[in-house]
Design a protein around this motif. Structure first.
Motif, PDB file in Angstrom:
ATOM      1  N   PHE A 230       0.824  -1.209   0.000  1.00 39.05           N
ATOM      2  CA  PHE A 230       0.000   0.000   0.000  1.00 39.05           C
ATOM      3  C   PHE A 230       0.858   1.259   0.000  1.00 39.05           C
ATOM      4  O   PHE A 230       0.443   2.299  -0.504  1.00 39.05           O
ATOM      5  CB  PHE A 230      -0.904   0.031   1.234  1.00 39.05           C
ATOM      6  CG  PHE A 230      -2.075  -0.917   1.172  1.00 39.05           C
ATOM      7  CD1 PHE A 230      -2.677  -1.233  -0.033  1.00 39.05           C
ATOM      8  CD2 PHE A 230      -2.576  -1.495   2.321  1.00 39.05           C
ATOM      9  CE1 PHE A 230      -3.745  -2.100  -0.092  1.00 39.05           C
ATOM     10  CE2 PHE A 230      -3.651  -2.367   2.277  1.00 39.05           C
ATOM     11  CZ  PHE A 230      -4.241  -2.665   1.062  1.00 39.05           C
ATOM     12  N   LYS A 231       2.043   1.174   0.578  1.00 41.00           N
ATOM     13  CA  LYS A 231       2.904   2.342   0.690  1.00 41.00           C
ATOM     14  C   LYS A 231       3.300   2.905  -0.669  1.00 41.00           C
ATOM     15  O   LYS A 231       3.596   4.085  -0.796  1.00 41.00           O
ATOM     16  CB  LYS A 231       4.183   1.992   1.472  1.00 41.00           C
ATOM     17  CG  LYS A 231       3.958   1.407   2.852  1.00 41.00           C
ATOM     18  CD  LYS A 231       3.403   2.418   3.812  1.00 41.00           C
ATOM     19  CE  LYS A 231       3.305   1.845   5.215  1.00 41.00           C
ATOM     20  NZ  LYS A 231       2.757   2.821   6.182  1.00 41.00           N
ATOM     21  N   PHE A 232       3.303   2.060  -1.687  1.00 40.82           N
ATOM     22  CA  PHE A 232       3.821   2.475  -2.985  1.00 40.82           C
ATOM     23  C   PHE A 232       2.729   2.767  -4.006  1.00 40.82           C
ATOM     24  O   PHE A 232       3.016   3.023  -5.171  1.00 40.82           O
ATOM     25  CB  PHE A 232       4.762   1.391  -3.520  1.00 40.82           C
ATOM     26  CG  PHE A 232       5.869   1.039  -2.567  1.00 40.82           C
ATOM     27  CD1 PHE A 232       6.865   1.950  -2.286  1.00 40.82           C
ATOM     28  CD2 PHE A 232       5.888  -0.187  -1.918  1.00 40.82           C
ATOM     29  CE1 PHE A 232       7.887   1.647  -1.392  1.00 40.82           C
ATOM     30  CE2 PHE A 232       6.897  -0.504  -1.021  1.00 40.82           C
ATOM     31  CZ  PHE A 232       7.900   0.417  -0.755  1.00 40.82           C
ATOM     32  N   ILE A 233       1.477   2.733  -3.596  1.00 38.40           N
ATOM     33  CA  ILE A 233       0.375   3.034  -4.507  1.00 38.40           C
ATOM     34  C   ILE A 233       0.233   4.550  -4.652  1.00 38.40           C
ATOM     35  O   ILE A 233       0.128   5.251  -3.643  1.00 38.40           O
ATOM     36  CB  ILE A 233      -0.951   2.444  -3.991  1.00 38.40           C
ATOM     37  CG1 ILE A 233      -0.864   0.921  -3.927  1.00 38.40           C
ATOM     38  CG2 ILE A 233      -2.110   2.869  -4.876  1.00 38.40           C
ATOM     39  CD1 ILE A 233      -2.106   0.274  -3.338  1.00 38.40           C
ATOM     40  N   PRO A 234       0.229   5.091  -5.865  1.00 41.41           N
ATOM     41  CA  PRO A 234      -0.007   6.533  -6.036  1.00 41.41           C
ATOM     42  C   PRO A 234      -1.399   6.896  -5.510  1.00 41.41           C
ATOM     43  O   PRO A 234      -2.381   6.222  -5.801  1.00 41.41           O
ATOM     44  CB  PRO A 234       0.079   6.724  -7.551  1.00 41.41           C
ATOM     45  CG  PRO A 234       0.824   5.535  -8.063  1.00 41.41           C
ATOM     46  CD  PRO A 234       0.466   4.407  -7.142  1.00 41.41           C
ATOM     47  N   LYS A 235      -1.466   7.968  -4.719  1.00 41.79           N
ATOM     48  CA  LYS A 235      -2.741   8.340  -4.093  1.00 41.79           C
ATOM     49  C   LYS A 235      -3.070   9.801  -4.348  1.00 41.79           C
ATOM     50  O   LYS A 235      -3.634  10.487  -3.492  1.00 41.79           O
ATOM     51  CB  LYS A 235      -2.690   8.059  -2.589  1.00 41.79           C
ATOM     52  CG  LYS A 235      -2.244   6.628  -2.251  1.00 41.79           C
ATOM     53  CD  LYS A 235      -2.143   6.422  -0.762  1.00 41.79           C
ATOM     54  CE  LYS A 235      -1.594   5.060  -0.403  1.00 41.79           C
ATOM     55  NZ  LYS A 235      -0.151   4.919  -0.690  1.00 41.79           N
ATOM     56  N   THR A 236      -2.746  10.295  -5.537  1.00 38.01           N
ATOM     57  CA  THR A 236      -2.942  11.717  -5.832  1.00 38.01           C
ATOM     58  C   THR A 236      -4.410  12.117  -5.835  1.00 38.01           C
ATOM     59  O   THR A 236      -4.743  13.275  -5.616  1.00 38.01           O
ATOM     60  CB  THR A 236      -2.326  12.067  -7.203  1.00 38.01           C
ATOM     61  OG1 THR A 236      -2.845  11.168  -8.209  1.00 38.01           O
ATOM     62  CG2 THR A 236      -0.819  11.936  -7.160  1.00 38.01           C
ATOM     63  N   ASP A 237      -5.320  11.179  -6.099  1.00 36.27           N
ATOM     64  CA  ASP A 237      -6.739  11.500  -6.170  1.00 36.27           C
ATOM     65  C   ASP A 237      -7.475  11.194  -4.873  1.00 36.27           C
ATOM     66  O   ASP A 237      -8.705  11.217  -4.829  1.00 36.27           O
ATOM     67  CB  ASP A 237      -7.409  10.717  -7.321  1.00 36.27           C
ATOM     68  CG  ASP A 237      -6.867  11.128  -8.685  1.00 36.27           C
ATOM     69  OD1 ASP A 237      -6.509  12.314  -8.830  1.00 36.27           O
ATOM     70  OD2 ASP A 237      -6.804  10.277  -9.586  1.00 36.27           O
ATOM     71  N   VAL A 238      -6.746  10.907  -3.810  1.00 32.81           N
ATOM     72  CA  VAL A 238      -7.353  10.592  -2.521  1.00 32.81           C
ATOM     73  C   VAL A 238      -7.207  11.799  -1.607  1.00 32.81           C
ATOM     74  O   VAL A 238      -6.136  12.414  -1.536  1.00 32.81           O
ATOM     75  CB  VAL A 238      -6.685   9.354  -1.887  1.00 32.81           C
ATOM     76  CG1 VAL A 238      -7.323   9.015  -0.559  1.00 32.81           C
ATOM     77  CG2 VAL A 238      -6.779   8.161  -2.836  1.00 32.81           C
ATOM     78  N   SER A 239      -8.269  12.158  -0.906  1.00 25.25           N
ATOM     79  CA  SER A 239      -8.251  13.323  -0.030  1.00 25.25           C
ATOM     80  C   SER A 239      -7.259  13.126   1.116  1.00 25.25           C
ATOM     81  O   SER A 239      -6.909  11.999   1.473  1.00 25.25           O
ATOM     82  CB  SER A 239      -9.638  13.586   0.536  1.00 25.25           C
ATOM     83  OG  SER A 239     -10.010  12.570   1.455  1.00 25.25           O
ATOM     84  N   GLU A 240      -6.822  14.248   1.702  1.00 33.32           N
ATOM     85  CA  GLU A 240      -5.870  14.173   2.805  1.00 33.32           C
ATOM     86  C   GLU A 240      -6.442  13.410   3.991  1.00 33.32           C
ATOM     87  O   GLU A 240      -5.734  12.677   4.672  1.00 33.32           O
ATOM     88  CB  GLU A 240      -5.461  15.586   3.236  1.00 33.32           C
ATOM     89  CG  GLU A 240      -4.572  16.302   2.238  1.00 33.32           C
ATOM     90  CD  GLU A 240      -4.061  17.621   2.786  1.00 33.32           C
ATOM     91  OE1 GLU A 240      -4.210  17.848   4.006  1.00 33.32           O
ATOM     92  OE2 GLU A 240      -3.504  18.407   2.008  1.00 33.32           O
ATOM     93  N   ALA A 241      -7.731  13.596   4.243  1.00 31.96           N
ATOM     94  CA  ALA A 241      -8.368  12.909   5.378  1.00 31.96           C
ATOM     95  C   ALA A 241      -8.337  11.397   5.181  1.00 31.96           C
ATOM     96  O   ALA A 241      -8.040  10.641   6.105  1.00 31.96           O
ATOM     97  CB  ALA A 241      -9.802  13.397   5.545  1.00 31.96           C
TER      98      ALA A 241
END
Length: 294
Positions: A230-241
């Motif tokens: 999970f640490k290496f999955i790009p999460k640019t479209d996920v909110s900060e919360a």
């Protein structure tokens, strides 16, 4: 020609008009021991309404009641710190992950005198699927009699043919394989030595207590490898919360779920095969400690 125009009556002149009452979601009767938490339960309605999940409020509140009534230690922490309990229920609304124990998406757990919401690895996957980040994610274990080949770099590949009907031999390690929504694929391997290093950090293991690492080692190993991925999955479209939920790290969370019989706090008076024995990490990325959660 005179027109008979009917003028609208001002609001205060409309006979019998009553102010609009917005129906509030209801939950079952509160157990007497949880009455001090009634304000927190009522305040949580706002978070569910803001997230458009008002219909889920009563259901999740009842699951929260069940959780608290089933564990004296957690209940006492909630009573001592109702604000943390409110924040944990607000996080349930934010993530949309149910507290239904049958789904195993998330739990209310104690942490440093607070009640917090802890997403399981399945809950994390649910968030990533729902936000369109991944299409597929899995973790598998590799044994010495399996056919396994793995390469990193410009010609990276991973191939695994388990010896499912024969003697698979000793465990060598595990790998995660994740297909991203943009068509990309990420994967890596974790040797058993690395898995056991993470196991050794468990407080229950160090104390020699019963632990899921003892009773369900293979399942815990898979979770460890996948949570590392999970640490290496790009999460640019996920909110900060939501990112804060995804990045929560607690190696002893599974121990808590497995063994919740902690002493009650004092109540207030008032009431091999391509495996190198090295830490697997993406080139140029600092190795991140994998989390071990239910």
């Amino acid at each position: 020609m005179e027109q008979n125009m009917q003028q609208p009556m001002p609001p205060q002149a409309v006979a019998g008009q009553q102010p609009q009452v917005v129906a509030q979601p209801q939950m079952t009767n509160m157990p007497a021991v949880l009455q001090p938490l009634t304000p927190a339960f009522k305040a949580a309605i706002t978070a569910f309404q803001k997230c458009g999940k008002e219909k889920e409020y009563a259901r999740e509140s009842n699951f929260a009641v069940m959780t608290l009534m089933g564990n004296d230690y957690l209940r006492q922490i909630a009573l001592n710190n109702p604000q943390s309990f409110l924040e944990s229920i607000n996080t349930v609304a934010l993530t949309g992950l149910s507290l239904n124990p049958a789904l195993k998406l998330g739990y209310l757990v104690p942490r440093k005198g607070k009640v917090v919401f802890q997403s399981s690895y399945m809950g994390k996957l649910e968030i990533l699927y729902r936000n369109g980040v991944v299409k597929k994610a899995e973790a598998n274990l590799v044994y010495e009699n399996d056919d396994f080949d793995f390469n990193k770099g410009s010609n990276s590949y991973l191939a695994h043919k388990p010896n499912v009907f024969g003697d698979r031999g000793q465990l060598l390690g595990g790998y995660y394989y994740i297909e991203l929504a943009n068509g990309g694929v990420i994967f890596d391997v974790m040797p058993k030595r690395r898995i056991d290093e993470i196991k050794s950090r468990s407080e229950s293991v160090k104390a020699g207590k019963s632990s899921p690492w003892v009773t369900d080692y293979e399942e815990m190993a898979r979770k460890t490898v996948l949570n590392w991925g999970f640490k290496f999955i790009p999460k640019t479209d996920v909110s900060e919360a939501l990112l804060r939920v995804l990045e929560t790290d607690d190696n002893d969370f599974s121990d808590w779920i497995k063994d919740q019989s902690k002493p009650l706090a004092p109540a207030p008076k008032k009431s091999a095969h391509g495996f190198a024995d090295t830490e697997a990490a993406e080139p140029g990325v600092e190795t991140v400690e994998a989390e071990v959660i239910e």
